[in-house]
Scaffold this motif. Structure first.
Motif, PDB file in Angstrom:
ATOM      1  N   SER A  66      58.951   5.139  11.013  1.00 55.66           N
ATOM      2  CA  SER A  66      57.505   5.135  10.834  1.00 55.66           C
ATOM      3  C   SER A  66      57.012   3.698  10.958  1.00 55.66           C
ATOM      4  CB  SER A  66      57.141   5.716   9.465  1.00 55.66           C
ATOM      5  OG  SER A  66      55.746   5.757   9.310  1.00 55.66           O
ATOM      6  N   PHE A  67      56.016   3.497  11.810  1.00 55.66           N
ATOM      7  CA  PHE A  67      55.463   2.172  12.043  1.00 55.66           C
ATOM      8  C   PHE A  67      54.004   2.171  11.591  1.00 55.66           C
ATOM      9  CE2 PHE A  67      53.447  -1.225  14.302  1.00 55.66           C
ATOM     10  CZ  PHE A  67      54.418  -2.208  14.410  1.00 55.66           C
ATOM     11  N   PRO A  68      53.673   1.469  10.491  1.00 58.69           N
ATOM     12  CA  PRO A  68      52.273   1.373  10.062  1.00 58.69           C
ATOM     13  C   PRO A  68      51.522   0.372  10.941  1.00 58.69           C
ATOM     14  CG  PRO A  68      53.800   0.942   8.246  1.00 58.69           C
ATOM     15  CD  PRO A  68      54.582   0.892   9.518  1.00 58.69           C
ATOM     16  N   LEU A  69      50.396   0.792  11.502  1.00 58.70           N
ATOM     17  CA  LEU A  69      49.591  -0.060  12.380  1.00 58.70           C
ATOM     18  C   LEU A  69      48.182  -0.161  11.816  1.00 58.70           C
ATOM     19  CD1 LEU A  69      49.367  -1.628  15.071  1.00 58.70           C
ATOM     20  CD2 LEU A  69      48.728   0.539  16.151  1.00 58.70           C
ATOM     21  N   ASN A  70      47.717  -1.401  11.594  1.00 64.30           N
ATOM     22  CA  ASN A  70      46.390  -1.669  11.023  1.00 64.30           C
ATOM     23  C   ASN A  70      45.420  -2.136  12.096  1.00 64.30           C
ATOM     24  OD1 ASN A  70      47.112  -1.304   8.137  1.00 64.30           O
ATOM     25  ND2 ASN A  70      48.484  -3.016   8.578  1.00 64.30           N
ATOM     26  N   PHE A  71      44.147  -1.789  11.894  1.00 61.85           N
ATOM     27  CA  PHE A  71      43.069  -2.139  12.830  1.00 61.85           C
ATOM     28  C   PHE A  71      41.928  -2.796  12.050  1.00 61.85           C
ATOM     29  CE2 PHE A  71      45.228   1.538  14.412  1.00 61.85           C
ATOM     30  CZ  PHE A  71      45.270   1.412  15.783  1.00 61.85           C
ATOM     31  N   SER A  72      41.350  -3.857  12.600  1.00 58.77           N
ATOM     32  CA  SER A  72      40.161  -4.465  12.005  1.00 58.77           C
ATOM     33  C   SER A  72      39.264  -5.019  13.102  1.00 58.77           C
ATOM     34  CB  SER A  72      40.549  -5.595  11.038  1.00 58.77           C
ATOM     35  OG  SER A  72      39.392  -6.111  10.424  1.00 58.77           O
ATOM     36  N   LEU A  73      37.967  -4.810  12.945  1.00 60.43           N
ATOM     37  CA  LEU A  73      37.001  -5.412  13.867  1.00 60.43           C
ATOM     38  C   LEU A  73      36.940  -6.908  13.590  1.00 60.43           C
ATOM     39  CD1 LEU A  73      34.133  -2.762  13.657  1.00 60.43           C
ATOM     40  CD2 LEU A  73      35.760  -3.088  15.520  1.00 60.43           C
ATOM     41  N   VAL A  74      36.869  -7.716  14.652  1.00 66.10           N
ATOM     42  CA  VAL A  74      36.771  -9.165  14.509  1.00 66.10           C
ATOM     43  C   VAL A  74      35.714  -9.697  15.462  1.00 66.10           C
ATOM     44  CG1 VAL A  74      39.163  -9.526  13.748  1.00 66.10           C
ATOM     45  CG2 VAL A  74      38.643  -9.561  16.195  1.00 66.10           C
ATOM     46  N   GLN A  75      35.176 -10.869  15.098  1.00 63.70           N
ATOM     47  CA  GLN A  75      34.224 -11.546  15.978  1.00 63.70           C
ATOM     48  C   GLN A  75      35.004 -12.382  16.975  1.00 63.70           C
ATOM     49  OE1 GLN A  75      31.377 -14.018  13.944  1.00 63.70           O
ATOM     50  NE2 GLN A  75      30.772 -15.076  15.821  1.00 63.70           N
ATOM     51  N   LEU A  76      34.686 -12.247  18.254  1.00 66.41           N
ATOM     52  CA  LEU A  76      35.360 -13.033  19.283  1.00 66.41           C
ATOM     53  C   LEU A  76      34.924 -14.490  19.200  1.00 66.41           C
ATOM     54  CD1 LEU A  76      35.084 -10.644  22.369  1.00 66.41           C
ATOM     55  CD2 LEU A  76      37.004 -10.905  20.780  1.00 66.41           C
ATOM     56  N   LYS A  77      35.857 -15.400  19.445  1.00 65.72           N
ATOM     57  CA  LYS A  77      35.528 -16.824  19.461  1.00 65.72           C
ATOM     58  C   LYS A  77      34.527 -17.086  20.583  1.00 65.72           C
ATOM     59  CE  LYS A  77      39.775 -18.627  17.537  1.00 65.72           C
ATOM     60  NZ  LYS A  77      40.987 -19.422  17.777  1.00 65.72           N
ATOM     61  N   ASN A  78      33.605 -17.969  20.312  1.00 67.59           N
ATOM     62  CA  ASN A  78      32.592 -18.376  21.301  1.00 67.59           C
ATOM     63  C   ASN A  78      31.751 -17.209  21.792  1.00 67.59           C
ATOM     64  OD1 ASN A  78      33.737 -20.980  21.184  1.00 67.59           O
ATOM     65  ND2 ASN A  78      35.216 -20.429  22.780  1.00 67.59           N
ATOM     66  N   GLY A  79      31.651 -16.160  21.004  1.00 69.78           N
ATOM     67  CA  GLY A  79      30.859 -15.007  21.413  1.00 69.78           C
ATOM     68  C   GLY A  79      29.751 -14.710  20.414  1.00 69.78           C
ATOM     69  N   ALA A  80      28.565 -14.460  20.918  1.00 68.82           N
ATOM     70  CA  ALA A  80      27.465 -14.072  20.037  1.00 68.82           C
ATOM     71  C   ALA A  80      27.623 -12.596  19.696  1.00 68.82           C
ATOM     72  CB  ALA A  80      26.137 -14.326  20.731  1.00 68.82           C
ATOM     73  N   VAL A  81      27.511 -12.274  18.419  1.00 71.88           N
ATOM     74  CA  VAL A  81      27.710 -10.899  17.970  1.00 71.88           C
ATOM     75  C   VAL A  81      26.373 -10.172  17.919  1.00 71.88           C
ATOM     76  CG1 VAL A  81      28.482  -9.455  16.054  1.00 71.88           C
ATOM     77  CG2 VAL A  81      29.713 -11.537  16.608  1.00 71.88           C
ATOM     78  N   SER A  82      26.369  -8.961  18.458  1.00 73.52           N
ATOM     79  CA  SER A  82      25.215  -8.083  18.287  1.00 73.52           C
ATOM     80  C   SER A  82      25.713  -6.738  17.792  1.00 73.52           C
ATOM     81  CB  SER A  82      24.447  -7.918  19.603  1.00 73.52           C
ATOM     82  OG  SER A  82      25.241  -7.215  20.543  1.00 73.52           O
ATOM     83  N   LEU A  83      24.927  -6.108  16.953  1.00 73.89           N
ATOM     84  CA  LEU A  83      25.312  -4.825  16.379  1.00 73.89           C
ATOM     85  C   LEU A  83      25.345  -3.753  17.453  1.00 73.89           C
ATOM     86  CD1 LEU A  83      23.090  -4.878  13.162  1.00 73.89           C
ATOM     87  CD2 LEU A  83      25.493  -5.497  13.367  1.00 73.89           C
ATOM     88  N   GLY A  84      26.192  -2.756  17.257  1.00 74.33           N
ATOM     89  CA  GLY A  84      26.247  -1.656  18.206  1.00 74.33           C
ATOM     90  C   GLY A  84      27.564  -0.904  18.125  1.00 74.33           C
ATOM     91  N   SER A  85      27.804  -0.106  19.124  1.00 72.34           N
ATOM     92  CA  SER A  85      28.997   0.746  19.138  1.00 72.34           C
ATOM     93  C   SER A  85      30.183   0.014  19.767  1.00 72.34           C
ATOM     94  CB  SER A  85      28.711   2.044  19.882  1.00 72.34           C
ATOM     95  OG  SER A  85      28.333   1.767  21.210  1.00 72.34           O
ATOM     96  N   VAL A  86      31.368   0.405  19.326  1.00 73.35           N
ATOM     97  CA  VAL A  86      32.610  -0.187  19.813  1.00 73.35           C
ATOM     98  C   VAL A  86      33.511   0.940  20.308  1.00 73.35           C
ATOM     99  CG1 VAL A  86      34.658  -1.524  19.189  1.00 73.35           C
ATOM    100  CG2 VAL A  86      32.444  -2.097  18.182  1.00 73.35           C
ATOM    101  N   LYS A  87      34.111   0.727  21.466  1.00 72.93           N
ATOM    102  CA  LYS A  87      35.007   1.739  22.027  1.00 72.93           C
ATOM    103  C   LYS A  87      36.148   1.020  22.728  1.00 72.93           C
ATOM    104  CE  LYS A  87      33.672   3.955  25.765  1.00 72.93           C
ATOM    105  NZ  LYS A  87      32.972   4.852  26.700  1.00 72.93           N
ATOM    106  N   THR A  88      37.339   1.564  22.597  1.00 72.44           N
ATOM    107  CA  THR A  88      38.494   1.037  23.326  1.00 72.44           C
ATOM    108  C   THR A  88      39.548   2.120  23.411  1.00 72.44           C
ATOM    109  OG1 THR A  88      39.907  -0.912  23.582  1.00 72.44           O
ATOM    110  CG2 THR A  88      39.829   0.085  21.393  1.00 72.44           C
ATOM    111  N   ASN A  89      40.550   1.900  24.243  1.00 71.87           N
ATOM    112  CA  ASN A  89      41.690   2.804  24.357  1.00 71.87           C
ATOM    113  C   ASN A  89      42.950   2.017  24.083  1.00 71.87           C
ATOM    114  OD1 ASN A  89      40.365   5.243  25.186  1.00 71.87           O
ATOM    115  ND2 ASN A  89      40.037   4.285  27.170  1.00 71.87           N
ATOM    116  N   LEU A  90      43.893   2.656  23.419  1.00 75.62           N
ATOM    117  CA  LEU A  90      45.171   2.037  23.112  1.00 75.62           C
ATOM    118  C   LEU A  90      46.276   3.017  23.482  1.00 75.62           C
ATOM    119  CD1 LEU A  90      46.885  -0.210  21.757  1.00 75.62           C
ATOM    120  CD2 LEU A  90      46.610   1.053  19.618  1.00 75.62           C
TER     121      LEU A  90
END
Length: 196
Positions: free
Chosen positions: A165-189
């Motif tokens: 069993s492999f526990p995998l954690n996820f957290s949203l982070v702010q990208l360096k040198n990137g302006a953050v705006s609120l909204g939806s997030v989507k990705t595939n893994l």
């Protein structure tokens, strides 16, 4: 003596007919042929990845968003999953020391260290990525890091009955040198099995 002479003559006649047969085959413009031999057998089931969840719903307040590259020791996961292996062709009798996991997905274009937000809609968040890390709070770099199962370290390569069993954690982070705006997030893994 007469007998030997007849045998030699018969041998020469056979070689001459084989040579003329070969010459005739070469003169034709035929394709090359080959034989295929095989056998269909039943096989053990392979080794497959099983996840406790296949869809995640991450939420994080913008005021407490960690910065990309921050130590994951201070992060609280927004979500986590457990990854296990199923099938007869995994290496439980070798304590999982010969098998690992690679985490494949689109990465950010700043450091390439976190999963990118692939949402391109008008409601997409900007300046956001998704950090991965394991149970030892070691950051996982997508497409690069090979995660090892905790069971691999327990009995020093001896057979085990512990589940992989492999526990995998996820957290949203702010990208360096990137302006953050609120909204939806989507990705595939994609989680791939790696034979070590």
């Amino acid at each position: 003596m007469k007998k030997i002479a007849l045998m030699v003559a018969a041998g020469c006649a056979l070689m001459a007919s084989a040579a003329s047969s070969y010459a005739a085959d070469v003169a034709q413009d035929d394709g090359q042929n080959f034989m295929v031999y095989g056998r269909l057998e039943s096989a053990k089931s392979g080794c497959t990845v099983l996840m406790s969840k296949y869809v995640l719903d991450l939420h994080h307040a913008i005021t407490s968003l960690p910065m990309q590259g921050s130590a994951v020791t201070s992060m609280t996961p927004d979500e986590h999953i457990f990854i296990q292996l199923g099938g007869d062709n995994c290496d439980a009798n070798e304590d999982y020391k010969n098998i690992g996991l690679r985490f494949v997905g689109a990465v950010d274009d700043i450091e390439g260290s976190v999963l990118a937000n692939t949402d391109t809609s008008e409601s997409a968040a900007t300046g956001i990525g998704i950090q991965l890390w394991d149970m030892n709070r070691t950051a996982i770099k997508p497409n690069v890091t090979i995660g090892r199962f905790p069971a691999a370290a327990v009995s020093n390569g001896n057979p085990t009955n512990l589940p992989a069993s492999f526990p995998l954690n996820f957290s949203l982070v702010q990208l360096k040198n990137g302006a953050v705006s609120l909204g939806s997030v989507k990705t595939n893994l994609t989680v791939q099995i790696e034979r070590l």
